[in-house]
Design an enzyme around this catalytic site. Structure first.
Site, PDB file in Angstrom:
ATOM      1  N   PRO A 199       6.800  -3.296  -8.019  1.00 31.50           N
ATOM      2  CG  PRO A 199       5.106  -3.644  -6.440  1.00 31.50           C
ATOM      3  CD  PRO A 199       6.325  -2.809  -6.713  1.00 31.50           C
TER       4      PRO A 199
ATOM      5  CD  GLN B 196       1.946  -6.633  -5.151  1.00 29.81           C
ATOM      6  OE1 GLN B 196       2.162  -7.254  -6.183  1.00 29.81           O
ATOM      7  NE2 GLN B 196       0.704  -6.412  -4.706  1.00 29.81           N
TER       8      GLN B 196
ATOM      9  CE1 TYR C  75      -2.844  -5.108  -5.233  1.00 30.33           C
ATOM     10  CE2 TYR C  75      -1.927  -6.637  -6.830  1.00 30.33           C
ATOM     11  CZ  TYR C  75      -2.205  -5.342  -6.424  1.00 30.33           C
ATOM     12  OH  TYR C  75      -1.834  -4.294  -7.229  1.00 30.33           O
TER      13      TYR C  75
ATOM     14  CE  LYS D 182       3.681  -0.339  -5.279  1.00 29.65           C
ATOM     15  NZ  LYS D 182       2.393  -0.372  -5.979  1.00 29.65           N
TER      16      LYS D 182
ATOM     17  N   GLY E  59       5.924   6.794  -8.506  1.00 28.55           N
ATOM     18  CA  GLY E  59       4.957   7.510  -9.324  1.00 28.55           C
ATOM     19  C   GLY E  59       5.606   8.542 -10.216  1.00 28.55           C
TER      20      GLY E  59
END
Ligand SMILES: Cc1cc2nc3c(=O)[nH]c(=O)nc-3n(C[C@H](O)[C@H](O)[C@H](O)COP(=O)(O)O)c2cc1C
Ligand SMILES: CCCCC(=O)C(=O)O
Length: 362
Positions: free
Chosen positions: A77, A128, A130, A233, A289
């Site tokens: 995302p 995704q 928050y 995540k 990453g």
């Protein structure tokens, strides 16, 4: 010049994207050591190839939480795809679907979720999230994702506050009017006010809206509200991975957020082994990453990951050629992975195990 590597896409993209947006995409937080750590980890591993194995047919396909995928490379995302291309997330969704890849759509999508879903078609998609202070607004985004046919919710847990991203602060990052986050209400969706010395409008909007008080006990509310698998995540320790499983996570994503959150954090590939050990096969472990080649993807699978996510590479592909560029990057990673599988004597994903990897001490 032929485009032969993901890094070639980066070079082409850099020339197309306005400088302050390029700084947002490329940067990390603080000293950017966490971003460096992601790449440095690959030097601590080497592959142990087996020979005289029948590798005339290579199968990169995987299944993940019920979704059948062409390969183990997912779209991470990332926010604000219209920074990269006028079609934004619609192009990303099409490109990912064409590559048979799962697209994790960001909470900060600049396109409405139903339109992203339509563009993805039969392509696999997760949403995704928050966690917002405004619980009603947060719940309504969850409902919207469910209604649009997203099949899992990915809660990002490494961002109670936004990392100190110096490139954005120096550039006084503000967003153009085309960059409204389409799904999260006007207060958070609008980071378009005038630039202010030493401030990032994106970080300020997020810091006002994000709920920094949530804990493990809140996860039950999200599972209940969405009725979908919840993936966490931003896990970097075995301790938190064990808690994630205990609190019903359907999968975990090992990630330092592309080096954009905690400075001096452990890299994704370095944290992976302790998470794999703690989870002990109970749920899939994913990692992101700094993954830039298919061979690096193979290393993560050998270390116990079920799949790898890529963030910036997809944005580079998007900037270079819209949906075709996204597809190009994902196809390239899958092709490189297939090549590495042939050369390590592992013709299927299931055959890639710990014996493929040698780890060097630090
Ligand atoms: C420009 C940008 C925006 C991002 N936005 C989000 C986001 O909205 N939500 C999220 O969970 N992670 C976000 N991330 C982190 C990615 O999901 C992912 O963890 C990271 O990019 C992986 O590292 P890589 O870029 O080296 O592949 C973002 C990363 C970048 C580079
Ligand atoms: C402020 C958070 C917005 C998106 C994000 O997660 C990122 O930029 O890394």
């Amino acid at each position: 010049m032929p485009v032969l590597t993901v890094a070639d896409y980066e070079d082409l993209a850099r020339a197309k994207v306005p400088a302050s947006y390029w700084g947002y995409v490329s940067g990390g937080s603080g000293t950017e050591r966490s971003m460096v750590a992601n790449r440095a980890a690959f030097d601590r591993f080497a592959l142990r190839p087996r020979v005289l194995v029948d590798v005339s047919t290579i199968d990169t396909s995987v299944e993940l939480l019920g979704a059948r995928l062409a390969g183990p490379v997912l779209v991470a995302p990332t926010a604000y795809h219209r920074m990269m291309h006028p079609e934004g997330e619609l192009a990303t969704a099409r490109g990912a679907a064409e590559a048979g890849a799962l697209y994790v759509t960001s909470y900060f999508s600049t396109q409405p979720l139903p339109d992203v879903a339509a563009a993805a078609g039969a392509g696999a998609r997760w949403m995704q999230l928050y966690w917002l202070k405004d619980r009603e607004l947060f719940g309504s985004v969850v409902d919207g994702a469910v209604a649009a046919g997203f099949t899992a919710l990915v809660l990002t847990v490494d961002t109670p506050v936004v990392g100190r991203r110096l490139r954005d602060l120096r550039n006084e990052l503000v967003l153009g009017p085309e960059l409204r986050a389409a799904n999260v209400g006007p207060a958070l969706g609008n980071a378009m006010r005038r630039g202010e010395a030493g401030r990032s409008a994106v970080a300020d909007a997020a810091n006002r809206a994000f709920d920094a008080s949530i804990t493990w006990d809140d996860l039950a509310w999200l599972r209940e509200r969405g009725g979908l698998p919840v993936v966490l995540k931003g896990i970097l320790t075995g301790e938190d991975a064990a808690l994630a499983v205990a609190h019903g996570a359907a999968a975990v994503i090992v990630s330092n957020h592309g080096g954009r959150q905690l400075d001096h954090a452990v890299g994704g590939m370095d944290a992976l082994p302790e998470v794999v050990e703690a989870v002990a096969g109970r749920v899939p472990v994913l990692v992101d990453g700094g993954f830039r080649t298919g061979t690096e993807v193979l290393m993560a699978l050998a270390a116990g990951a079920s799949a790898v996510l890529v963030g910036r590479p997809v944005l580079w592909g998007l900037a270079v050629d819209g949906a075709a560029g996204v597809r190009g990057v994902l196809d390239m990673l899958h092709t490189e992975l297939a090549q590495a599988m042939a050369l390590t004597g592992r013709p299927t994903i299931a055959r890639i195990d710990g014996t493929a990897l040698r780890t060097f001490p630090r």
